[in-house]
Write a protein that holds these residues in place. Structure first.
Motif: not given
Length: 138
Positions: A32-38, A63-71
């Protein structure tokens, strides 16, 4: 030269994830906007000598999931790089599945602040905070 992967395309389902994701067993589930779940599926090959998952792997999954969140907040002409990553371990992580949720707490022009929580069997196993530098793509 190493192959780069466009994380926007991974999020959109147009490209396979980078090798670091698949090597570790981390799979993006939703964004979502500024969010990632894995989902992180952990095999025995990640056990350390004490029979628990090595802390560096736990940090890498966050770190991997934070990369998706910022993207999710970046334009195609922007990229990012980690400034720091701090992980607190609340209990041992073991073989099985871990839910990894990351979100951008503060999105800035040049620096952003992110958090991630890793949960296994309904209990928080670790939490991470990270600052990332936002910059133009080369």
């Amino acid at each position: 030269m190493a192959k780069t992967v466009n994380l926007h395309e991974v999020i959109a389902g147009k490209s396979a994830p980078p090798a670091c994701d698949t090597s570790l067993g981390v799979q993006l589930v939703e964004t979502g906007e500024g969010y990632a779940k894995g989902k992180w599926t952990i095999g025995e090959h990640l056990l350390n000598g004490n029979g628990v998952i090595m802390g560096g792997f736990v940090s890498a999954a966050a770190d991997i999931m934070m990369a998706y969140a910022i993207t999710t907040l970046l334009h195609e002409d922007q990229t990012f790089a980690s400034i720091n990553l701090h992980t607190t371990f609340h209990r041992p992580t073991v073989v099985g599945e871990v839910e990894v949720e990351a979100k951008v707490e503060k999105f800035g022009r040049t620096v952003s602040y992110l958090t991630a929580v890793l949960t296994q069997n309904g209990k928080e196993v670790a939490s991470s905070v990270s600052s990332v530098m936002i910059m133009p793509k080369r």
